[in-house]
Design a protein around this motif. Structure first.
Motif, mmCIF file in Angstrom:
data_model
loop_
_atom_site.group_PDB
_atom_site.id
_atom_site.type_symbol
_atom_site.label_atom_id
_atom_site.label_comp_id
_atom_site.label_asym_id
_atom_site.label_seq_id
_atom_site.Cartn_x
_atom_site.Cartn_y
_atom_site.Cartn_z
ATOM 1 N N ARG A 24 51.526 10.538 29.388
ATOM 2 C CA ARG A 24 52.536 10.046 30.327
ATOM 3 C C ARG A 24 52.572 10.942 31.552
ATOM 4 O O ARG A 24 52.682 12.162 31.433
ATOM 5 N N LEU A 25 52.493 10.301 32.706
ATOM 6 C CA LEU A 25 52.578 11.056 33.957
ATOM 7 C C LEU A 25 53.864 10.655 34.663
ATOM 8 O O LEU A 25 54.280 9.489 34.600
ATOM 9 N N CYS A 26 54.517 11.610 35.304
ATOM 10 C CA CYS A 26 55.817 11.330 35.915
ATOM 11 C C CYS A 26 56.166 12.442 36.890
ATOM 12 O O CYS A 26 55.428 13.433 36.992
ATOM 13 N N SER A 27 57.274 12.304 37.547
ATOM 14 C CA SER A 27 57.754 13.453 38.336
ATOM 15 C C SER A 27 58.644 14.274 37.413
ATOM 16 O O SER A 27 58.189 15.213 36.788
ATOM 17 N N ARG A 28 59.899 13.877 37.245
ATOM 18 C CA ARG A 28 60.726 14.542 36.228
ATOM 19 C C ARG A 28 60.731 13.700 34.963
ATOM 20 O O ARG A 28 60.614 12.480 35.041
ATOM 21 N N TYR A 29 60.905 14.349 33.806
ATOM 22 C CA TYR A 29 60.791 13.625 32.532
ATOM 23 C C TYR A 29 61.744 12.446 32.433
ATOM 24 O O TYR A 29 61.446 11.437 31.810
ATOM 25 N N GLY A 79 53.752 15.917 33.402
ATOM 26 C CA GLY A 79 54.386 15.757 34.707
ATOM 27 C C GLY A 79 53.433 15.008 35.636
ATOM 28 O O GLY A 79 52.890 13.968 35.279
ATOM 29 N N ASN A 80 53.185 15.595 36.808
ATOM 30 C CA ASN A 80 52.300 14.915 37.768
ATOM 31 C C ASN A 80 50.872 15.453 37.703
ATOM 32 O O ASN A 80 50.072 15.193 38.598
ATOM 33 N N ALA A 81 50.558 16.234 36.651
ATOM 34 C CA ALA A 81 49.221 16.841 36.584
ATOM 35 C C ALA A 81 48.364 16.207 35.493
ATOM 36 O O ALA A 81 48.830 15.952 34.381
ATOM 37 N N LEU A 82 47.122 15.939 35.844
ATOM 38 C CA LEU A 82 46.153 15.454 34.850
ATOM 39 C C LEU A 82 44.968 16.412 34.872
ATOM 40 O O LEU A 82 44.289 16.561 35.889
ATOM 41 N N ALA A 131 45.305 16.031 40.301
ATOM 42 C CA ALA A 131 44.163 15.835 39.409
ATOM 43 C C ALA A 131 43.353 17.126 39.335
ATOM 44 O O ALA A 131 42.787 17.557 40.332
ATOM 45 N N VAL A 132 43.343 17.759 38.178
ATOM 46 C CA VAL A 132 42.560 18.990 38.007
ATOM 47 C C VAL A 132 41.298 18.599 37.250
ATOM 48 O O VAL A 132 41.302 18.397 36.037
ATOM 49 N N ARG A 133 40.213 18.461 37.993
ATOM 50 C CA ARG A 133 38.964 17.912 37.447
ATOM 51 C C ARG A 133 38.012 19.056 37.124
ATOM 52 O O ARG A 133 37.741 19.919 37.958
ATOM 53 N N VAL A 134 37.506 19.054 35.917
ATOM 54 C CA VAL A 134 36.565 20.094 35.503
ATOM 55 C C VAL A 134 35.162 19.501 35.495
ATOM 56 O O VAL A 134 34.926 18.467 34.861
ATOM 57 N N SER A 135 34.245 20.133 36.218
ATOM 58 C CA SER A 135 32.888 19.588 36.311
ATOM 59 C C SER A 135 32.044 20.026 35.118
ATOM 60 O O SER A 135 32.317 21.052 34.482
ATOM 61 N N SER A 136 30.981 19.264 34.860
ATOM 62 C CA SER A 136 30.046 19.616 33.784
ATOM 63 C C SER A 136 29.308 20.903 34.133
ATOM 64 O O SER A 136 28.858 21.629 33.252
ATOM 65 N N GLU A 137 29.198 21.154 35.419
ATOM 66 C CA GLU A 137 28.526 22.383 35.844
ATOM 67 C C GLU A 137 29.342 23.609 35.415
ATOM 68 O O GLU A 137 28.807 24.588 34.918
ATOM 69 N N ASP A 138 30.651 23.517 35.584
ATOM 70 C CA ASP A 138 31.518 24.635 35.158
ATOM 71 C C ASP A 138 31.636 24.698 33.636
ATOM 72 O O ASP A 138 31.517 25.765 33.044
ATOM 73 N N GLY A 179 55.478 26.610 37.660
ATOM 74 C CA GLY A 179 54.150 26.023 37.439
ATOM 75 C C GLY A 179 54.009 25.530 36.024
ATOM 76 O O GLY A 179 54.993 25.201 35.373
ATOM 77 N N MET A 180 52.776 25.466 35.534
ATOM 78 C CA MET A 180 52.555 24.953 34.178
ATOM 79 C C MET A 180 51.758 25.952 33.354
ATOM 80 O O MET A 180 50.892 26.663 33.858
ATOM 81 N N LEU A 181 52.097 25.946 32.061
ATOM 82 C CA LEU A 181 51.423 26.815 31.090
ATOM 83 C C LEU A 181 50.408 25.968 30.327
ATOM 84 O O LEU A 181 50.719 24.882 29.845
ATOM 85 N N LEU A 182 49.178 26.493 30.206
ATOM 86 C CA LEU A 182 48.162 25.848 29.383
ATOM 87 C C LEU A 182 48.045 26.670 28.096
ATOM 88 O O LEU A 182 47.651 27.830 28.133
ATOM 89 N N ALA A 183 48.427 26.058 26.978
ATOM 90 C CA ALA A 183 48.399 26.757 25.689
ATOM 91 C C ALA A 183 47.089 26.386 24.990
ATOM 92 O O ALA A 183 46.944 25.286 24.465
ATOM 93 N N VAL A 184 46.129 27.303 25.024
ATOM 94 C CA VAL A 184 44.761 26.986 24.596
ATOM 95 C C VAL A 184 44.452 27.566 23.213
ATOM 96 O O VAL A 184 45.030 28.573 22.811
ATOM 97 N N PRO A 185 43.497 26.957 22.501
ATOM 98 C CA PRO A 185 43.055 27.565 21.242
ATOM 99 C C PRO A 185 42.206 28.811 21.506
ATOM 100 O O PRO A 185 41.540 28.905 22.547
ATOM 101 N N GLY A 186 42.226 29.748 20.572
ATOM 102 C CA GLY A 186 41.497 31.012 20.718
ATOM 103 C C GLY A 186 40.020 30.831 21.047
ATOM 104 O O GLY A 186 39.423 31.646 21.767
#
Ligand SMILES: NCCC[C@H](NC(=O)CCC(=O)O)C(=O)O
Length: 446
Positions: free
Chosen positions: A183-188, A261-264, A292-299, A321-328
């Protein structure tokens, strides 16, 4: 005035039979770790530690209970008879693969528990829940009934919450729940755009589809969910997952994209028609800028994305901002680790990264995002739900003590036939429904 709402995360508590049975063809980790010795106690504690850290940061954190496993009613439905120990012994002897399937702790991955639409989006302005039928995998197809009971026990008040049964089972309406829904939105609390990602169109054999691995979610299932939830076309986007990504091990969209939110945040190979997906979202997000935060195959090559589970991260709002909670695993794979360092310097929406150790779950293909179901709730809805499942310091301590008391620290395939394991699990779950205030939700309690 916009109603204030929060995103609550409901994590699946890992069940006492967590094991590695290699049940999920198309899920590379599940197949790679088949027959590894599992540690259910460690798995459950790793999950609880993640929940605790996020609760401590101020996020609303809930717990969804594990399911009764091995599931004796399913074995009986398949013709095994006698007392419970006889049923187990017969299954172990003549159908060990079936016993493994009915013993999986797979309900821990609550991103597959259901699709949830917040009240701001739905026709009747209630929060709508549809448990996923998980038709693609037998071991998961037996989850939806108890999932539905648990959700009803938690979100009981019908003036706020609407519950649908799972879609008709069968591959045409294969539904994997929130793992393919963003779900994308401005405020929840404001109406958002619900993005449904599917693997294939089931009623059109000529349409593009993966060749090697199964497409678990169909377009038709996603459309049915949108109808049930009363979503309108101007709030809904359907996007086909790139079949090549499925064939590379991306069995759910949440292995290659995550939104908040508004980030993909997504990999360039996530969608079959990337530009159309972005345009469709932008058109419907009127007045809100899509980041839109696009990750390339090159990266990050696709195989590193799959191995690290970079996109199976939780993306959470913070005051700045936003927190990215990543696996180890993301810090163990060089391309991904380097990418994360660059991401933090890029001035984009993602401003912090936190690492979580959920290795026991990761070995079965479940990262931080697989372990949680997101439920956007207004203040009134939050007040109306059953608070017994919300993680407080006290509940955390009680659950740790409960795990320590009931869980084994080693489990192999051979152990699944042990009648003691069944007894231990039922005793544990019976106590758990008391701790969480859920009443009776398991077959053995009914
Ligand atoms: N969202 C993550 C789901 C992971 C899950 N794995 C499993 O069921 C593996 C179980 C096993 O192989 O023992 C699945 O593929 O649906």
């Amino acid at each position: 005035m916009v109603t204030h709402a929060v995103e609550a995360n409901f994590d699946g508590l890992v069940g006492p039979t967590h094991n590695y049975a290699g049940l999920s063809w198309g899920n590379v980790a599940s197949k790679t770790n088949v027959n590894a010795v599992a540690n259910p106690k460690e798995a459950a504690l790793q999950g609880l530690a993640k929940m605790k850290l996020l609760a401590d940061r101020g996020y609303v954190q809930g717990v969804l209970p594990p399911h009764e496993r091995p599931h004796i009613p399913t074995l009986r439905a398949l013709g095994f008879t006698g007392n419970d120990a006889d049923v187990l012994a017969q299954a172990a002897q003549s159908a060990p693969a079936v016993l493994a399937a009915v013993s999986s702790a797979s309900a821990m991955w609550t991103a597959n528990a259901a699709t949830v639409s917040p009240s701001a989006d739905t026709g009747d302005h209630r929060v709508h829940f549809t448990p996923a039928n998980l038709s693609a995998k037998f071991h998961r197809s037996i989850e939806h009934e108890v999932t539905g009971r648990a959700l009803k026990a938690i979100f009981t008040d019908e003036s706020y919450f609407a519950h649908h049964p799972a879609l008709p089972s069968g591959s045409h309406f294969g539904d994997e729940g929130a793992a393919n829904h963003t779900r994308l939105c401005s405020r929840y609390g404001e109406p958002g755009v619900e993005l449904f990602v599917y693997g294939k169109a089931a009623f059109n054999e000529a349409a593009p589809a993966p060749a090697r691995y199964p497409a678990r979610q169909t377009l038709e299932a996603s459309q049915a969910i949108a109808r049930l939830h009363g979503l309108t076309a101007d709030h809904t986007v359907y996007a086909q997952q790139n079949p090549a990504a499925i064939d590379a091990g991306v069995f759910h969209n949440d292995v290659i994209a995550v939104g908040n939110g508004n980030a993909l945040f997504y990999h360039e190979q996530a969608f079959l028609d990337e530009q159309r997906v972005l345009a469709d979202i932008r058109q419907r997000l009127a007045g809100v800028e899509l980041e839109a935060v696009r990750v390339s195959s090159e990266d990050v090559p696709l195989q590193d994305a799959v191995a690290s589970y970079l996109f199976n991260s939780q993306l959470l709002n913070t005051p700045d901002g936003m927190l990215l909670a990543v696996p180890g695993e993301c810090r163990e794979i060089e391309t991904v680790s380097r990418y994360l360092d660059e991401l933090l310097l890029s001035n984009g929406p993602i401003t912090s990264v936190e690492v979580f150790d959920v290795k026991q779950s990761m070995r079965n293909g479940g990262g931080p995002a697989c372990l949680r179901l997101r439920v956007v709730l207004t203040d009134d809805e939050l007040k109306a739900m059953n608070h017994g499942v919300l993680l407080t310091d006290d509940l955390y301590q009680r659950l740790v003590t409960w795990v320590e008391a009931h869980y084994r620290d080693e489990l192999t395939q051979a152990d699944l036939a042990d009648p003691m394991l069944l007894e231990e699990s039922r005793k544990a779950l019976d106590e758990l429904t008391g701790i969480l205030g859920l009443g009776s939700i398991y077959d053995f309690q009914l």
